[in-house]
Design an enzyme around this catalytic site. Structure first.
Site, PDB file in Angstrom:
ATOM      1  CD  GLU A 157      41.518  40.847  47.820  1.00  0.00           C
ATOM      2  OE1 GLU A 157      42.137  41.062  48.872  1.00  0.00           O
ATOM      3  OE2 GLU A 157      41.914  40.064  46.942  1.00  0.00           O
ATOM      4  CD  GLU A 266      43.262  39.990  40.922  1.00  0.00           C
ATOM      5  OE1 GLU A 266      43.815  39.141  41.646  1.00  0.00           O
ATOM      6  OE2 GLU A 266      42.947  41.110  41.322  1.00  0.00           O
TER       7      GLU A 266
END
Ligand code: GLA
Length: 369
Positions: A157, A266
């Site tokens: 991220e 995910e």
């Protein structure tokens, strides 16, 4: 007396969940998807026994530690490293012939408080940051060297969300200390210590969103062009119902055009609205728990079928697909973006039983034969 009663109840509950075996009289997911890609799940060390362990073994061939292999779990207050919780999962993987995705070596949200400051609380210089974290990356990669962990999310991220912002997450303490170059630094450092067969990934959310996808493409192209050792990209895939087949396909095409492998890292599919980015909680249409039934459940099953249709079609470009949690009850989405609102984002219900989307995926694969 009351205390003892409670204790007995708690210990018998623990005992029963550890000894109970999950229902496994159905074809496991790993058998359903066959050779398409590795199929995995995010876990905690407490899942290595009882019903959870049965479900994992029956359905998956790879795992990701949901939290315990992140820097904030490994780095202790006194600066030492503790690998015990992750070791429990690695041991289970080894015993059961499974692999693991390493997650993650550098993430702004898993940076221990004060980690990037000196003893007086002053920010470390870029050189000091690199020296400190190189020691960490080296220790982790050497500790988890072996036959189980086959890849690492090196950086998690690092991109920003907003359309008009700079491409980087400038609020990250890593960006503040080192500027954007910490991303390439992290990959080069990881490559220095990882075994040759361990692959290195950049992992982020919302990468099917056209703006963020292009932003990520720019970042990854820059790395590839500069000869930075990166093997692939992880699409976190915390998805919701505005997702289309075209969005997934465009992301896969774009990233694999750089010669990168794609992982779905995910995967979960909320039954509520999209939730990432600023003001996620306020943007939600429903602030209360909805029942998993009727059109809502039907749409959920349809969307999962669509997702697996696209993943199957692109299985030459995708080498691993991982679900984020074991069953609906263990999902982080029960508390995000609205605390306590029950969600049903996975293929297994709160009783560890496969539910409609699971069987839709199975039907889809059967239809291919
Ligand atoms: C991000 C991280 C994961 C996890 C989820 C929320 O996607 O990469 O490790 O923390 O947020 O559960």
């Amino acid at each position: 007396m009351k205390g003892i009663g409670l204790l007995t109840l708690v210990s018998s509950l623990i005992l029963s969940s550890e000894t109970m075996s999950a229902q496994t009289d159905y074809t496991g997911l790993k058998e359903i998807v066959g050779d398409d890609f590795k199929i995995g799940v995010a876990v905690g060390p407490w899942h290595m026994a009882g019903e959870a362990a049965e479900l994992i073994k029956h359905n998956y061939n790879t795992m990701t530690a949901e939290n315990v292999m992140k820097p904030a779990s490994i780095i202790q207050r006194d600066g030492s490293y503790n690998f015990a919780a992750g070791d429990r999962i690695v041991e289970f993987a080894r015993e059961n012939g499974m692999t693991m995705r390493g997650h993650t070596l550098l993430w702004h949200a898993s940076t221990p408080r004060g980690y990037l400051n000196d003893a007086e609380g002053n920010p470390l210089t870029k050189e000091q940051v690199y020296e400190k974290h190189e020691k960490y990356i080296k220790a982790v990669l050497e500790h988890y060297r072996g036959d189980v962990v086959f890849c690492w999310d090196v950086v998690n991220e690092a991109l920003s969300d907003g359309e008009f912002e700079s491409i980087y997450r400038e609020s990250s303490p890593w960006y503040k200390a080192c500027g954007p170059e910490y991303i390439a630094w992290a990959f080069r450092t990881a490559r220095k210590y990882a075994d040759d067969n361990v692959k290195l990934y950049y992992n982020d959310y919302n990468l099917v969103d056209p703006v963020k996808r292009e932003r990520c493409y720019e970042l990854l192209k820059g790395l590839v062009d500069a000869g930075v050792p990166i093997d692939g990209v992880g699409l976190q895939a915390h998805w919701s119902h505005e997702l289309t087949e075209e969005m997934i396909q465009a992301a896969i095409d774009r990233f694999s055009s750089l010669g990168l492998d794609v992982h779905i890292t995910e995967l979960d599919f909320t039954v509520y609205d999209n939730f990432h980015g600023p003001g996620a909680a306020e943007r939600q249409e429903s602030k209360v728990t909805l029942p998993y039934e009727g059109a809502l459940a039907e749409r959920h099953a349809e969307k999962y079928e669509m997702i697996f249709r696209v993943l199957h079609k692109n299985s030459d470009k995708i080498s691993s697909v991982t679900f984020w949690n074991i069953h609906d009850g263990s999902s982080w989405l029960n508390n995000f973006p609205i605390r306590g609102r029950m969600d049903y984002p996975l293929l297994f219900d709160r009783e560890f039983k496969p539910k409609a989307p699971f069987f839709r995926i199975e039907e889809y694969y059967k239809s291919l034969k």
